[in-house]
Design a protein around this motif. Structure first.
Motif, PDB file in Angstrom:
ATOM      1  N   GLU A  53       0.679  -1.286   0.086  1.00  0.00           N
ATOM      2  CA  GLU A  53       0.341   0.355   0.069  1.00  0.00           C
ATOM      3  C   GLU A  53       0.734   1.363   0.005  1.00  0.00           C
ATOM      4  OE1 GLU A  53      -3.878   2.062   2.516  1.00  0.00           O
ATOM      5  OE2 GLU A  53      -3.224  -0.110   2.888  1.00  0.00           O
ATOM      6  N   GLN A 102     -10.731   3.506   0.094  1.00  0.00           N
ATOM      7  CA  GLN A 102      -9.885   3.251   1.047  1.00  0.00           C
ATOM      8  C   GLN A 102     -11.094   3.699   1.861  1.00  0.00           C
ATOM      9  OE1 GLN A 102      -6.831   6.193   0.792  1.00  0.00           O
ATOM     10  NE2 GLN A 102      -4.383   4.670   0.374  1.00  0.00           N
ATOM     11  N   GLU A 113     -16.231  -0.272   2.491  1.00  0.00           N
ATOM     12  CA  GLU A 113     -15.406  -1.248   2.854  1.00  0.00           C
ATOM     13  C   GLU A 113     -14.715  -2.097   2.084  1.00  0.00           C
ATOM     14  OE1 GLU A 113     -19.479  -2.789   0.762  1.00  0.00           O
ATOM     15  OE2 GLU A 113     -20.187  -2.509   2.873  1.00  0.00           O
ATOM     16  N   HIS A 114     -14.260  -1.582   1.342  1.00  0.00           N
ATOM     17  CA  HIS A 114     -13.619  -2.711   0.452  1.00  0.00           C
ATOM     18  C   HIS A 114     -12.541  -2.433   0.022  1.00  0.00           C
ATOM     19  CE1 HIS A 114     -17.158  -4.837  -1.361  1.00  0.00           C
ATOM     20  NE2 HIS A 114     -17.180  -3.343  -2.248  1.00  0.00           N
ATOM     21  N   TRP A 127      -9.706  -3.338   1.761  1.00  0.00           N
ATOM     22  CA  TRP A 127      -8.747  -4.381   2.028  1.00  0.00           C
ATOM     23  C   TRP A 127      -8.358  -4.810   0.900  1.00  0.00           C
ATOM     24  CZ3 TRP A 127     -10.020  -8.870  -1.242  1.00  0.00           C
ATOM     25  CH2 TRP A 127     -10.976  -8.684  -1.443  1.00  0.00           C
ATOM     26  N   TYR A 146      -3.665  -4.323  -2.915  1.00  0.00           N
ATOM     27  CA  TYR A 146      -3.569  -4.961  -4.942  1.00  0.00           C
ATOM     28  C   TYR A 146      -3.645  -3.840  -6.096  1.00  0.00           C
ATOM     29  CZ  TYR A 146      -4.248  -8.946  -1.511  1.00  0.00           C
ATOM     30  OH  TYR A 146      -4.068 -10.469  -0.044  1.00  0.00           O
TER      31      TYR A 146
END
Length: 307
Positions: free
Chosen positions: A114, A178, A181-182, A184, A188
Motif C-alpha cells: 500500500e 480506502q 468497505e472494500h 482490504w 493489491y
C-alpha cells in the motif's frame, strides 16, 4: 528541425521524467511508479544510441562528415546499425515488461503493498502532460522527416503515456476504495495495475523486433523486389539481354540493390558512356535516389559474376 535535434531533446526530457519518477516512486513506495521510471530510463538509453546512429548515418553521407580512418573502416556506411538499435530497444522493453510482471506476481502472493497514492497521483498527473506533449511534438515534425528512429521514439512516448494514464486511473480507484468497505483490496491495487501494464506492454515491441531482425538478416522486401524485377524484365526485353539477377535488401533507412544483366558474348561493343546512360535510365526507373540508396548495376557475359 533535424532528426538529431529532435532525438536529443527527447533524451533530455526522458531523463528528467525518469529521475522525477524514481524520486517520487521511492518516496511513495509504489512499484508501478518505479517501473514506469525504469521504462523511461531504458527508453532514454536506447534513444541515446539512436541519436549516435542517426548522427553517423548523416555524417557518412557528407563528403567531409567522417574522419578518413572511420570512413575507411566503414566503407559500406552505417545503415546496418539502425536495425540493431531497433532490435536491442524492442528486446529491452520486452525484458523490462517481463520483469515488471514477475515483480507484480510476487507482490500479490505476499499480500500486496500500500504505497502513498496521493504522491503517486501527483506523479501521474504531471508526467502525463509531458508524455503526450512530446508525442504530439515529435509526430508533427516526423510528418516531414519520416524517420524510423523518431517513429520508434514516438511509440515509446505513447507507451509511457499509456502506463501513466493507467497509473492515474488506478491511484484514483485506490483512493476511493480506502473510504469504503472494500479497503482490504487497496494493497493489491499497485501490484495488479503493474501486472496489467506489463502484460499490455510486453507484446507491443514484437513487430519492431521482427522487422529489425528481418533487416539484420537481409531478408528481401518482396514489394521492392517485385518492382525491381519488373524494371529488369523490361530492360532484358528491350535490349536483348539473356537474363538478369537482382538482389535487394532494406537495412534501416538504407536500400541496397544489386543488378546483374547477362549479355550475349557476341554483343556489339559499346562505349562506356552508352553503358552508363543505360545504367542511369534503369536507376531513374527504380527511383528513390539519394545517400540512403546503394545501387549497383553490372553488365557481364559470365553468369558466374551474377550468382
Amino acid at each position: 528541425m533535424t532528426e538529431e535535434v529532435i532525438l536529443r531533446r527527447s533524451i533530455i526530457a526522458t531523463f528528467i521524467i525518469a529521475a522525477y519518477g524514481v524520486t517520487l516512486g521511492l518516496w511513495s513506495g509504489s512499484a508501478a511508479v518505479i517501473f514506469d521510471s525504469a521504462y523511461s530510463l531504458i527508453d532514454a538509453s536506447m534513444t541515446v544510441l539512436s541519436l549516435v546512429v542517426a548522427s553517423l548515418i548523416l555524417r557518412s553521407a557528407a563528403p567531409d562528415g567522417l574522419s578518413h580512418r572511420l570512413r575507411s573502416r566503414f566503407s559500406m556506411g552505417f545503415w546496418h546499425l539502425e536495425p540493431i538499435v531497433l532490435a536491442l530497444n524492442g528486446m529491452m522493453l520486452i525484458i523490462i515488461s517481463a520483469y515488471g510482471l514477475m515483480n507484480a506476481i510476487i507482490s500479490i502472493g505476499h499480500g500486496g503493498r500500500e504505497p502513498d497514492f496521493g504522491i503517486g497521483l501527483i506523479y501521474a498527473v504531471t508526467t502525463l502532460f509531458v508524455y503526450f506533449g512530446m508525442m504530439a511534438w515529435e509526430t508533427r515534425h516526423n510528418r516531414r522527416i519520416k524517420s524510423e528512429l523518431i517513429a520508434l521514439d514516438i511509440r515509446s512516448w505513447l507507451m509511457g503515456g499509456s502506463i501513466t494514464a493507467a497509473l492515474l486511473v488506478s491511484f484514483v480507484i485506490a483512493l476511493i476504495l480506502q473510504r469504503t468497505e472494500h479497503a482490504w483490496m487497496v494493497p493489491y491495487v499497485d501490484p495488479v495495475i503493474l501486472a496489467v501494464i506489463s502484460l499490455g506492454l510486453m507484446p507491443l515491441p514484437i513487430p519492431i523486433v521482427r522487422q529489425a531482425f528481418s533487416e539484420i538478416f537481409l531478408m528481401t522486401p518482396m514489394e521492392l523486389k517485385a518492382d525491381v524485377d519488373a524494371i529488369c524484365e523490361r530492360a532484358v526485353a528491350q535490349h536483348g539481354f539473356l537474363d538478369y539477377r537482382a538482389y535487394v535488401a532494406k537495412i534501416g533507412r538504407g536500400l541496397q540493390i544489386e543488378i546483374y544483366f547477362i549479355v550475349a558474348p557476341d554483343t556489339p561493343t559499346q562505349s562506356i558512356t552508352a553503358w552508363d546512360a543505360l545504367r542511369n535510365d534503369i536507376a531513374t526507373q527504380i527511383g528513390q535516389p539519394g545517400p540512403d540508396r546503394w545501387l549497383t548495376i553490372v553488365f557481364t557475359a559470365d553468369h558466374a559474376w551474377a550468382e
